[in-house]
Design a protein around this motif. Structure first.
Motif, PDB file in Angstrom:
ATOM      1  N   SER A  33       0.833  -1.201   0.000  1.00 57.89           N
ATOM      2  CA  SER A  33       0.000   0.000   0.000  1.00 57.89           C
ATOM      3  C   SER A  33       0.872   1.258   0.000  1.00 57.89           C
ATOM      4  CB  SER A  33      -0.918  -0.027   1.217  1.00 57.89           C
ATOM      5  OG  SER A  33      -1.634   1.171   1.328  1.00 57.89           O
ATOM      6  N   LEU A  34       1.910   1.243   0.814  1.00 57.97           N
ATOM      7  CA  LEU A  34       2.835   2.384   0.857  1.00 57.97           C
ATOM      8  C   LEU A  34       3.581   2.539  -0.469  1.00 57.97           C
ATOM      9  CD1 LEU A  34       4.272   1.879   4.450  1.00 57.97           C
ATOM     10  CD2 LEU A  34       2.653   3.655   3.708  1.00 57.97           C
ATOM     11  N   LEU A  35       3.936   1.426  -1.083  1.00 58.38           N
ATOM     12  CA  LEU A  35       4.646   1.485  -2.369  1.00 58.38           C
ATOM     13  C   LEU A  35       3.746   1.997  -3.485  1.00 58.38           C
ATOM     14  CD1 LEU A  35       6.675  -1.833  -2.081  1.00 58.38           C
ATOM     15  CD2 LEU A  35       7.585   0.516  -1.962  1.00 58.38           C
ATOM     16  N   ILE A  36       2.453   1.701  -3.400  1.00 66.67           N
ATOM     17  CA  ILE A  36       1.498   2.257  -4.378  1.00 66.67           C
ATOM     18  C   ILE A  36       1.408   3.764  -4.187  1.00 66.67           C
ATOM     19  CG2 ILE A  36      -0.949   2.381  -5.009  1.00 66.67           C
ATOM     20  CD1 ILE A  36      -1.096  -0.656  -4.299  1.00 66.67           C
ATOM     21  N   ASN A  37       1.264   4.204  -2.922  1.00 66.16           N
ATOM     22  CA  ASN A  37       1.169   5.642  -2.637  1.00 66.16           C
ATOM     23  C   ASN A  37       2.426   6.385  -3.064  1.00 66.16           C
ATOM     24  OD1 ASN A  37      -1.382   5.287  -1.594  1.00 66.16           O
ATOM     25  ND2 ASN A  37      -0.695   5.210   0.530  1.00 66.16           N
ATOM     26  N   ALA A  38       3.574   5.706  -2.972  1.00 72.25           N
ATOM     27  CA  ALA A  38       4.846   6.323  -3.367  1.00 72.25           C
ATOM     28  C   ALA A  38       5.093   6.181  -4.876  1.00 72.25           C
ATOM     29  CB  ALA A  38       6.002   5.687  -2.595  1.00 72.25           C
ATOM     30  N   GLU A  39       4.152   5.576  -5.575  1.00 64.94           N
ATOM     31  CA  GLU A  39       4.213   5.369  -7.025  1.00 64.94           C
ATOM     32  C   GLU A  39       5.420   4.534  -7.457  1.00 64.94           C
ATOM     33  OE1 GLU A  39       3.760   9.222  -8.854  1.00 64.94           O
ATOM     34  OE2 GLU A  39       1.684   9.375  -8.198  1.00 64.94           O
ATOM     35  N   ILE A  40       5.801   3.574  -6.610  1.00 65.68           N
ATOM     36  CA  ILE A  40       6.866   2.629  -6.956  1.00 65.68           C
ATOM     37  C   ILE A  40       6.267   1.453  -7.707  1.00 65.68           C
ATOM     38  CG2 ILE A  40       8.669   1.103  -6.018  1.00 65.68           C
ATOM     39  CD1 ILE A  40       9.231   4.141  -5.764  1.00 65.68           C
ATOM     40  N   ILE A  41       5.054   1.056  -7.307  1.00 61.74           N
ATOM     41  CA  ILE A  41       4.289   0.046  -8.047  1.00 61.74           C
ATOM     42  C   ILE A  41       2.891   0.603  -8.284  1.00 61.74           C
ATOM     43  CG2 ILE A  41       5.569  -1.919  -7.084  1.00 61.74           C
ATOM     44  CD1 ILE A  41       3.130  -2.463  -5.261  1.00 61.74           C
ATOM     45  N   THR A  42       2.188  -0.001  -9.232  1.00 64.98           N
ATOM     46  CA  THR A  42       0.809   0.414  -9.497  1.00 64.98           C
ATOM     47  C   THR A  42      -0.142  -0.525  -8.757  1.00 64.98           C
ATOM     48  OG1 THR A  42       0.573  -1.004 -11.433  1.00 64.98           O
ATOM     49  CG2 THR A  42       1.457   1.235 -11.804  1.00 64.98           C
ATOM     50  N   GLU A  43      -1.401  -0.092  -8.634  1.00 61.73           N
ATOM     51  CA  GLU A  43      -2.390  -0.953  -7.989  1.00 61.73           C
ATOM     52  C   GLU A  43      -2.544  -2.265  -8.737  1.00 61.73           C
ATOM     53  OE1 GLU A  43      -6.100   0.494  -6.454  1.00 61.73           O
ATOM     54  OE2 GLU A  43      -5.298   2.539  -6.358  1.00 61.73           O
ATOM     55  N   SER A  44      -2.452  -2.224 -10.068  1.00 50.82           N
ATOM     56  CA  SER A  44      -2.598  -3.460 -10.841  1.00 50.82           C
ATOM     57  C   SER A  44      -1.415  -4.410 -10.635  1.00 50.82           C
ATOM     58  CB  SER A  44      -2.780  -3.152 -12.329  1.00 50.82           C
ATOM     59  OG  SER A  44      -1.656  -2.460 -12.837  1.00 50.82           O
ATOM     60  N   GLU A  45      -0.272  -3.906 -10.238  1.00 51.17           N
ATOM     61  CA  GLU A  45       0.898  -4.748  -9.972  1.00 51.17           C
ATOM     62  C   GLU A  45       0.888  -5.321  -8.551  1.00 51.17           C
ATOM     63  OE1 GLU A  45       4.454  -2.657 -12.534  1.00 51.17           O
ATOM     64  OE2 GLU A  45       3.736  -1.596 -10.742  1.00 51.17           O
TER      65      GLU A  45
END
Length: 155
Positions: free
Chosen positions: A129-141
Motif C-alpha cells: 500500500s505504501l509502495l502504491i502511494n509512493a508510485e513505486i508500483i501500481t495498484e494493478s501490480e
C-alpha cells in the motif's frame, strides 16, 4: 449359534450370543433374537430384512494446501526489489506500522519469516500500500507482487 441384538431405531447397536453374561440385566433384557449373520451396525428395513451397512469408502487423504515457505530475514527483504526496499527504508521514519513490522523482521532472535502467517501477509499488504502511494508500483501490480513475495519468489 443364536445371535441377539439390542436394536435402536432399527439398527443393531449391540450384538451378542449371550447378552445375559455380557451386559447388566436391565440392558440384557432389551436384546432380541436375530439371524446369525447380523452384526453391529446392521439395519432392519421395513420388510423385516437385515441389511449390512455399506462398505466404507476408501480413505483418500485430502490434497494438502500448498504451504507457503519460511525464509530467513535477509531473504525476506530480498523478496522486495531494490527500489521497493529503499522506499520502504525511507518510509519507516514516518510510518509506525512499517517501522514495527521491520523491527520484528530485523530482530536478531528471529530465525525465519513464516510467509503463511496472517500477520506476515498484513505486513506485506501494508508495504505494498505504501509502495502504491509512493508510485513505486501500481495498484494493478500489487496483487502480483503480493503473491510473488508471499510465495518466496525472488525476482
Amino acid at each position: 449359534m443364536n445371535n441377539y441384538a439390542r436394536i435402536k431405531s432399527n439398527i443393531a447397536v449391540d450384538v451378542s450370543t449371550d447378552p445375559a453374561s455380557q451386559f447388566h440385566p436391565a440392558i440384557a433384557a432389551e436384546f432380541e433374537a436375530v439371524p446369525g449373520e447380523v452384526q453391529r451396525g446392521w439395519r432392519l428395513d421395513e420388510d423385516g430384512t437385515w441389511l449390512a451397512p455399506p462398505a466404507p469408502e476408501p480413505f483418500e487423504p485430502a490434497e494438502p494446501e500448498s504451504q507457503r515457505p519460511k525464509v530467513g530475514p535477509v531473504e525476506f527483504k530480498l523478496l522486495f526489489t531494490s527500489s521497493e526496499r529503499l522506499t520502504l527504508k525511507e518510509l519507516r521514519n514516518t510510518d509506525a506500522a512499517l517501522a514495527d513490522f521491520f523491527e520484528i523482521i530485523e530482530d536478531p532472535r528471529l530465525q525465519y519469516v513464516d510467509l503463511s502467517l496472517g500477520s506476515t501477509a498484513a505486513g506485506v499488504d501494508h508495504c505494498l500500500s505504501l509502495l502504491i502511494n509512493a508510485e513505486i508500483i501500481t495498484e494493478s501490480e500489487a496483487d502480483t507482487r503480493r503473491e510473488q513475495i508471499l510465495s518466496g519468489t525472488l525476482l
